[in-house]
Design a protein around this motif. Structure first.
Motif, mmCIF file in Angstrom:
data_model
loop_
_atom_site.group_PDB
_atom_site.id
_atom_site.type_symbol
_atom_site.label_atom_id
_atom_site.label_comp_id
_atom_site.label_asym_id
_atom_site.label_seq_id
_atom_site.Cartn_x
_atom_site.Cartn_y
_atom_site.Cartn_z
ATOM 1 N N ILE A 25 27.698 45.041 51.363
ATOM 2 C CA ILE A 25 28.815 45.101 50.082
ATOM 3 C C ILE A 25 29.842 44.231 50.756
ATOM 4 N N ILE A 26 30.449 44.410 51.725
ATOM 5 C CA ILE A 26 31.315 43.702 52.611
ATOM 6 C C ILE A 26 31.078 43.138 53.722
ATOM 7 N N SER A 27 31.612 41.901 54.019
ATOM 8 C CA SER A 27 31.003 41.287 55.393
ATOM 9 C C SER A 27 31.663 42.128 56.581
ATOM 10 N N GLU A 42 39.867 39.281 50.287
ATOM 11 C CA GLU A 42 38.897 39.543 49.124
ATOM 12 C C GLU A 42 38.106 40.777 49.666
ATOM 13 N N VAL A 43 38.268 41.577 50.472
ATOM 14 C CA VAL A 43 37.676 42.585 50.806
ATOM 15 C C VAL A 43 38.084 43.511 49.594
ATOM 16 N N ILE A 44 39.380 43.619 49.426
ATOM 17 C CA ILE A 44 39.979 44.648 48.420
ATOM 18 C C ILE A 44 39.236 44.413 47.225
ATOM 19 N N ASP A 45 39.045 43.228 46.764
ATOM 20 C CA ASP A 45 38.454 42.805 45.266
ATOM 21 C C ASP A 45 37.153 43.276 45.386
ATOM 22 N N ARG A 46 36.178 43.052 46.424
ATOM 23 C CA ARG A 46 34.814 43.517 46.594
ATOM 24 C C ARG A 46 34.698 45.045 46.618
ATOM 25 N N ILE A 47 35.676 45.881 47.184
ATOM 26 C CA ILE A 47 35.677 47.192 47.247
ATOM 27 C C ILE A 47 36.042 47.810 45.826
ATOM 28 N N ASN A 48 36.933 47.104 45.124
ATOM 29 C CA ASN A 48 37.303 47.383 43.726
ATOM 30 C C ASN A 48 36.281 47.252 42.768
ATOM 31 N N PHE A 49 35.563 46.405 42.838
ATOM 32 C CA PHE A 49 34.505 46.027 42.055
ATOM 33 C C PHE A 49 33.330 46.900 42.316
ATOM 34 N N THR A 50 33.025 47.073 43.411
ATOM 35 C CA THR A 50 31.885 48.149 43.938
ATOM 36 C C THR A 50 32.228 49.583 43.360
ATOM 37 N N LEU A 51 33.614 49.918 43.452
ATOM 38 C CA LEU A 51 33.774 51.113 42.741
ATOM 39 C C LEU A 51 33.652 51.408 41.607
ATOM 40 N N PHE A 58 25.937 51.906 38.581
ATOM 41 C CA PHE A 58 24.910 50.797 39.236
ATOM 42 C C PHE A 58 24.961 51.468 40.604
ATOM 43 N N THR A 59 23.678 51.432 41.260
ATOM 44 C CA THR A 59 23.557 51.718 42.571
ATOM 45 C C THR A 59 24.106 50.523 43.548
ATOM 46 N N LEU A 60 24.011 50.839 44.902
ATOM 47 C CA LEU A 60 24.588 49.913 45.871
ATOM 48 C C LEU A 60 23.810 48.867 45.754
ATOM 49 N N SER A 61 22.503 48.638 45.703
ATOM 50 C CA SER A 61 21.691 47.527 45.883
ATOM 51 C C SER A 61 21.816 46.769 44.660
ATOM 52 N N GLU A 62 21.867 47.415 43.356
ATOM 53 C CA GLU A 62 22.524 46.638 42.158
ATOM 54 C C GLU A 62 23.697 46.065 42.179
ATOM 55 N N ILE A 63 24.720 46.729 43.093
ATOM 56 C CA ILE A 63 26.034 46.266 43.122
ATOM 57 C C ILE A 63 25.896 45.065 44.049
ATOM 58 N N ASN A 68 26.415 39.037 44.574
ATOM 59 C CA ASN A 68 25.814 37.810 44.686
ATOM 60 C C ASN A 68 25.905 37.029 43.578
ATOM 61 N N LEU A 69 25.358 37.465 42.214
ATOM 62 C CA LEU A 69 25.709 36.489 41.007
ATOM 63 C C LEU A 69 26.972 36.242 40.772
ATOM 64 N N LYS A 70 27.881 36.961 41.083
ATOM 65 C CA LYS A 70 29.282 36.717 40.774
ATOM 66 C C LYS A 70 29.802 35.554 41.604
ATOM 67 N N GLU A 71 29.277 35.600 42.962
ATOM 68 C CA GLU A 71 29.840 34.694 43.698
ATOM 69 C C GLU A 71 29.044 33.135 43.463
ATOM 70 N N SER A 72 27.855 33.345 42.816
ATOM 71 C CA SER A 72 26.965 32.274 42.475
ATOM 72 C C SER A 72 27.412 31.413 41.379
ATOM 73 N N GLY A 73 28.197 32.234 40.565
ATOM 74 C CA GLY A 73 29.068 31.698 39.154
ATOM 75 C C GLY A 73 27.918 31.705 38.174
ATOM 76 N N VAL A 74 27.185 32.530 37.873
ATOM 77 C CA VAL A 74 26.118 32.697 36.868
ATOM 78 C C VAL A 74 27.226 32.831 35.589
ATOM 79 N N ASN A 75 26.390 32.381 34.607
ATOM 80 C CA ASN A 75 27.203 32.426 33.148
ATOM 81 C C ASN A 75 27.340 34.034 32.711
ATOM 82 N N CYS A 76 28.084 34.200 31.827
ATOM 83 C CA CYS A 76 28.331 35.487 31.608
ATOM 84 C C CYS A 76 27.026 36.082 30.649
#
Length: 134
Positions: A25-27, A42-51, A58-63, A68-76
Motif C-alpha cells: 500500500i505504501i512503499s 506522498e505516503v500521507i496521501d496514500r494512507i489517507n486514501f487507504t483509510l 474496499f479490501t486492501l487488495s482492492e485498495i 495503481n489505477l490512480k497512479e496510471s491516470g485512468v479516466n473517471c
C-alpha cells in the motif's frame, strides 16, 4: 518524515504502518544513516486514501488496485464503475444482513413465545428459515 510523524498525522499505529508496507500500500521507506525510516510526503496521501477506501468497504487488495489505477491516470469512468460495483456489493450485503436479522428475530420470538415459561424451557435452537416471513 519519520515513523513517529506518520503515526501522528494519520492516527495509524506502527504495526499497521508496517503492514501497509508489507502489502504494498505504501512503499518501503529509505533509511537515514542512523537507521530511522524516512517516508516521503506522498505516503500521507496514500494512507489517507487507504483509510477512506476502507471506510467505503474496499479490501486492501482492492485498495492496492485502486492506488495503481490512480497512479496510471485512468479516466473517471473506470473509477465510477469500480464504485458502482462496490455499491452493488454493499446492497447485496445489506439485503443479507436484513435477512439475518429476520431469522434472529424469529428465533427470539419463538423463545419468548410463551413468556417467562417459554424462556425456561429447553432451548430449541431452531433457525427454521421457512417460518420467517419476508
Amino acid at each position: 518524515m519519520q515513523t513517529k510523524d506518520i503515526i501522528e498525522l494519520t492516527g495509524l499505529d506502527r504495526e499497521t504502518l508496517r503492514f501497509y508496507e508489507k502489502k504494498g500500500i505504501i512503499s518501503t521507506p529509505k533509511r537515514t544513516t542512523a537507521g530511522y525510516r524516512k517516508y516521503s510526503d506522498e505516503v500521507i496521501d496514500r494512507i489517507n486514501f487507504t483509510l477512506m477506501a476502507k471506510e467505503a468497504g474496499f479490501t486492501l487488495s482492492e485498495i492496492k488496485e485502486l492506488l495503481n489505477l490512480k497512479e496510471s491516470g485512468v479516466n473517471c469512468k473506470t473509477g465510477r464503475d469500480i464504485a458502482l460495483d462496490k455499491i452493488n456489493e454493499v446492497d447485496d450485503r445489506m439485503k443479507s444482513l436484513r435477512n439475518m436479522k429476520k431469522v434472529l428475530k424469529k428465533f427470539v420470538s419463538d423463545c419468548e413465545n410463551t413468556g417467562g415459561p417459554g424462556l425456561k424451557r429447553k432451548c430449541h435452537l431452531s433457525f427454521d428459515v421457512k417460518k420467517v416471513t419476508k
